[in-house]
Design an enzyme around this catalytic site. Sequence first.
Site, PDB file in Angstrom:
ATOM      1  N   CYS A  38      -6.206   4.565  -3.222  1.00 46.61           N
ATOM      2  CA  CYS A  38      -6.238   3.112  -2.939  1.00 46.61           C
ATOM      3  C   CYS A  38      -7.351   2.359  -3.662  1.00 46.61           C
ATOM      4  CB  CYS A  38      -6.404   2.854  -1.453  1.00 46.61           C
ATOM      5  SG  CYS A  38      -5.126   3.570  -0.420  1.00 46.61           S
ATOM      6  N   ASP A  91      -0.089   0.090  -5.033  1.00 52.22           N
ATOM      7  CA  ASP A  91      -1.353   0.513  -5.662  1.00 52.22           C
ATOM      8  C   ASP A  91      -1.294   1.879  -6.353  1.00 52.22           C
ATOM      9  OD1 ASP A  91      -1.290   1.799  -3.181  1.00 52.22           O
ATOM     10  OD2 ASP A  91      -3.388   1.381  -2.689  1.00 52.22           O
ATOM     11  N   HIS A  92      -0.270   2.673  -6.056  1.00 45.24           N
ATOM     12  CA  HIS A  92      -0.047   3.958  -6.740  1.00 45.24           C
ATOM     13  C   HIS A  92       1.274   4.519  -6.249  1.00 45.24           C
ATOM     14  CE1 HIS A  92      -1.391   5.432  -2.896  1.00 45.24           C
ATOM     15  NE2 HIS A  92      -2.504   4.744  -3.050  1.00 45.24           N
ATOM     16  N   HIS A 116      -9.549  -2.746  -1.082  1.00 41.34           N
ATOM     17  CA  HIS A 116      -9.491  -1.846   0.063  1.00 41.34           C
ATOM     18  C   HIS A 116     -10.246  -2.484   1.226  1.00 41.34           C
ATOM     19  CE1 HIS A 116      -9.707   1.749   2.501  1.00 41.34           C
ATOM     20  NE2 HIS A 116      -8.828   2.311   1.683  1.00 41.34           N
ATOM     21  N   ASP A 129       0.829  -1.205   0.000  1.00 37.34           N
ATOM     22  CA  ASP A 129       0.000   0.000   0.000  1.00 37.34           C
ATOM     23  C   ASP A 129       0.868   1.262   0.000  1.00 37.34           C
ATOM     24  OD1 ASP A 129      -2.340   1.383  -0.016  1.00 37.34           O
ATOM     25  OD2 ASP A 129      -2.908   0.953   2.058  1.00 37.34           O
ATOM     26  N   ASP A 130       0.655   2.128  -0.964  1.00 38.30           N
ATOM     27  CA  ASP A 130       1.341   3.435  -1.027  1.00 38.30           C
ATOM     28  C   ASP A 130       2.850   3.316  -1.186  1.00 38.30           C
ATOM     29  OD1 ASP A 130      -1.251   4.229  -0.495  1.00 38.30           O
ATOM     30  OD2 ASP A 130      -0.684   5.810   0.900  1.00 38.30           O
TER      31      ASP A 130
HETATM   32 CA   LIG Z   1      -2.864   3.097  -1.357  1.00 40.96          CA
END
Ligand SMILES: [Ca+2]
Length: 483
Positions: free
Chosen positions: A68, A323-324, A122, A29-30
């Site tokens: 997300c 995710d990004h 998510h 995540d992130d």
């Molecule tokens: Ca994220």
Amino acid sequence: MRHSLLILAIACGHAMAAEKLNVLFIASDDMRPQLGCYGDKLVKSPNLDKLAARGMVFERAFCQQALCSPSRISLLTGRHPWTTRIYQIGPFLRETMPDVVTLPQHFKNNGYFTRSLGKVYHVGIDDPPSWSVPPWHSKAPRYGPEAQALVKKQVAEMKARGEVIPKTGKKLPIFRGPAFEAPDLADADLLDGDTTREALAAMRELAAKPQQPFFLAVGFANPHVPWVAPKRYWDLYHAEDIPLPPNQFAPKNAPEFAAKSGDDFYWYSNVPKDRVITPEFGRQCLHGYLAAISYVDACVGRLLDELDRLGLREKTLVVFWGDHGYYMGEHSWWGGKHNNYEGATRAPLLAALPGQKTAGQKTRALVEFVDIFPSLADLCGLPPSPGVEGTSFKPLLDDPKRPWKKAAFSEYPKGGNQGIAMRTDRYRYVEWKDKKGEIVARELYDHQADPQENENVAGKPEHAKVIATLGAQVKAGWKAARP
Ligand SMILES: [Ca+2]
């Protein structure tokens, strides 16, 4: 004769089952592409680098929306946000696409056992039809004991004052703990280590049924803020070695509504309320972010080691993605994504196929996260799934330098406008349209002259011709950009 045919049929059946590749699908995540295998000299990511060495590094992979849930729903359905119609955290994917077949569901429909552990969709916005058994989430804490006590105290104080605990999205309480913490705990005492423990147990169970191919999705919560990793990962770095980004200013001449990041970083208890991030505090934040990356890296290492121990390496396609992207001070955006720029939309993507001839190579081809669905189906010999908007990147695994997509698209709603960002080999071009569909702003960043996207040059007369060409290319859309 009949007997030998039967034996042949059994043998073929076994061979066919054995030929089906498993998929280990790992999400973080992130996590921006700040890894050794992406050329970062500071971070310690030996396990992801090892995965890269036996697979392919996608150097220019772009998520379709830098947030997300919309990013994950886009990836897991293989459809751009303009098709999913999900631009916010909150909606379930079946609300806008009741009959869509998702990536794991496609595997499930083709004989795979599909399982989700941790943050894949998510959290709280999952999709039961995607999985063979209900998704699993660890109950281990995100914070160490000290920060947990602080959160508890602050929430109690807020309640005593009669304040409503604020929420974002549907079910997400705002964290009131610090933005980073380094408790002296074992890996498995915290969320991601506990998810890893469960994943190892799941792998052992799956390995005991070799005739049943699996799609195992494992999602880590780090390095999403709060950056909480056991102390040993914090101790891998020294604040004085951590450089701050040189461009702590908004892109010049960018539309004000567009050149913004999110707010969530500022919710954390030790982030200055005046939002002035001193160099010292900025370095601490980066320290925490790096430690969180190394913690995820160690968790991934354990999954890969177990794959080897169980003799599954040669039977399993391993894919890792974030995710990004993420901003850590660049453009003065701290702990942020939520926009249409390079740093928010470019994300890590690694794929390692057993026996890959190009192991250890990198590709600079423009790849979109909607490509992951058709690529995994293709690599595992599954039929294509109708409606998917991506392109299988299997040909890039054979020839990473071959001509490929002419553009990658991302999208973001900002300030009441909808922005379509198009990344070509040289440019990032963004068109912002209002509710009537009129173009209200344009952005152009020339990555040859300005790789940090420090100046929007869309308004300069000398770029009028380029803008006209790129505008026509946006209009032609994703289909025209395919290889
Ligand atoms: Ca994220």
